[in-house]
Motif scaffolding. Structure first.
Motif, mmCIF file in Angstrom:
data_model
loop_
_atom_site.group_PDB
_atom_site.id
_atom_site.type_symbol
_atom_site.label_atom_id
_atom_site.label_comp_id
_atom_site.label_asym_id
_atom_site.label_seq_id
_atom_site.Cartn_x
_atom_site.Cartn_y
_atom_site.Cartn_z
ATOM 1 N N GLY A 28 0.963 -1.190 -0.075
ATOM 2 C CA GLY A 28 -0.111 -0.321 -0.110
ATOM 3 C C GLY A 28 0.813 1.197 0.095
ATOM 4 N N SER A 29 0.343 2.348 0.230
ATOM 5 C CA SER A 29 0.829 3.582 0.062
ATOM 6 C C SER A 29 1.905 3.595 1.150
ATOM 7 C CB SER A 29 -0.120 4.813 0.180
ATOM 8 O OG SER A 29 -1.032 4.795 -0.925
ATOM 9 N N GLN A 30 1.365 3.562 2.516
ATOM 10 C CA GLN A 30 2.365 3.508 3.514
ATOM 11 C C GLN A 30 3.717 2.512 3.458
ATOM 12 O OE1 GLN A 30 2.269 5.696 6.283
ATOM 13 N NE2 GLN A 30 4.155 4.917 6.502
ATOM 14 N N GLY A 31 3.218 1.382 2.920
ATOM 15 C CA GLY A 31 4.453 0.584 2.555
ATOM 16 C C GLY A 31 5.333 0.989 1.354
ATOM 17 N N GLN A 32 4.762 1.698 0.364
ATOM 18 C CA GLN A 32 5.599 2.284 -0.366
ATOM 19 C C GLN A 32 6.612 3.569 0.173
ATOM 20 O OE1 GLN A 32 3.708 3.661 -3.905
ATOM 21 N NE2 GLN A 32 5.370 5.275 -4.193
ATOM 22 N N LYS A 33 5.945 4.188 1.055
ATOM 23 C CA LYS A 33 6.783 5.206 1.790
ATOM 24 C C LYS A 33 7.864 4.607 2.561
ATOM 25 C CE LYS A 33 6.365 9.258 5.008
ATOM 26 N NZ LYS A 33 7.321 8.706 5.759
#
Length: 301
Positions: A28-33
């Motif tokens: 997800g977006s947090q994992g990508q960050k």
């Protein structure tokens, strides 16, 4: 040619993998960050350290100083180049274009490319090349959006950046011919070897968020031509006339031929300077760079 094609194929597959895992919501977006931070603050510094430890100080010290001087000259050139070429653009767009001309994505994408084409020595040269750009990113680059710079804040950001710290430590280890304990050396090497895979996968994750129908803009395409072809061609001609070594010329051109840095859209959003246009610059130039990097790699190899 086979080496270059093999490298480009590897890069494409890794980018595609990042694209797929993001599209399928495996990450997800947090994992990508989190992965992006892991690359910048851990994996890339270890990769730089690994390259320095493999470098030969006595044999290549002159090249390190030469490429540092070339990088400084390129940053000065790009500062004036952007102001001249994009002077007729609207204010918001002009600032994004000027910043994107000064600050490329070389710090993130350039290292694995330099290492893939020129080996460990290419990565050391790339580390020296990037020092002036990291300084410009938080000084003249930031001033494009704000109109002023905080010297203390700039100095703090530059001196405490993990990649700069890794360069300093690596240089001390290389010049002093200091060998780290086998366990520490192995851990650094293991983390550093993840750089290409993780960096390219994160690029793929960024591309997965894009609505391609909205990203074709004449000004963006014009920027991509200048950023990826015209400016590197000027660097190639200048380095060739100066008679610098093959590796110095190659790394200088390759890292100059990198797309717009992600900070372009981040700073544009922060200072209200057409962040959507800035995002187009980052995405379109990154996509086109997959072809132009192959072009430059073939010529330089």
């Amino acid at each position: 040619m086979r080496e270059v094609i093999s490298l480009q194929t590897t890069i494409f597959l890794l980018v595609w993998l990042g694209y797929v895992v993001k599209k399928r919501k495996i990450i997800g977006s947090q994992g990508q960050k989190n992965l992006t931070d892991l690359v910048i603050y851990v994996i890339l510094p270890c990769n730089i350290l690994k390259a320095f430890m493999a470098g030969q100080a006595g044999e290549h010290l002159k090249d390190y100083l030469v490429i540092l001087g070339i990088s400084i000259a390129i940053q000065i050139f790009c500062t004036f180049y952007g102001k001249i070429v994009y002077r007729k653009e609207a204010v918001g767009r002009r600032k994004c274009l000027e910043y994107g001309t000064i600050c490329s994505n070389a710090g993130f994408l350039g290292n694995p490319i330099a290492e893939g084409v020129f080996g460990a020595e290419g990565l050391v040269l790339a580390s020296f090349f990037l020092i002036p750009q990291r300084i410009m990113m938080w000084s003249a680059g930031l001033a494009v959006f704000t109109g002023s710079t905080d010297r203390k804040a700039t100095a703090k950001k530059v001196l405490t950046h993990p990649c700069i710290i890794a360069c300093v430590i690596g240089l001390i280890l290389m010049l002093g011919k200091i060998k780290l304990p086998a366990g520490i050396d192995g851990a650094i090497s293991a983390l550093g070897n993840c750089n290409t895979a993780m960096s390219m996968a994160v690029i793929g994750m960024i591309l997965a968020e894009i609505d391609w129908k909205q990203f074709w803009d004449p000004s963006v395409l014009r920027y991509a031509v200048h950023r990826l072809l015209v400016i590197p061609a000027c660097v190639f001609a200048a380095c060739y006339c100066l008679g610098v070594s093959r590796d110095v010329l190659g790394v200088s051109v390759l890292l100059t031929a990198m797309p717009a840095g992600a900070t372009t859209s981040i700073l544009a959003e922060k200072y209200g300077m057409e962040s959507e246009f800035a995002t187009k610059m980052v995405v379109v130039s990154t996509c086109i760079s997959l072809l132009t990097i192959c072009f430059w790699s073939t010529i330089l190899k």
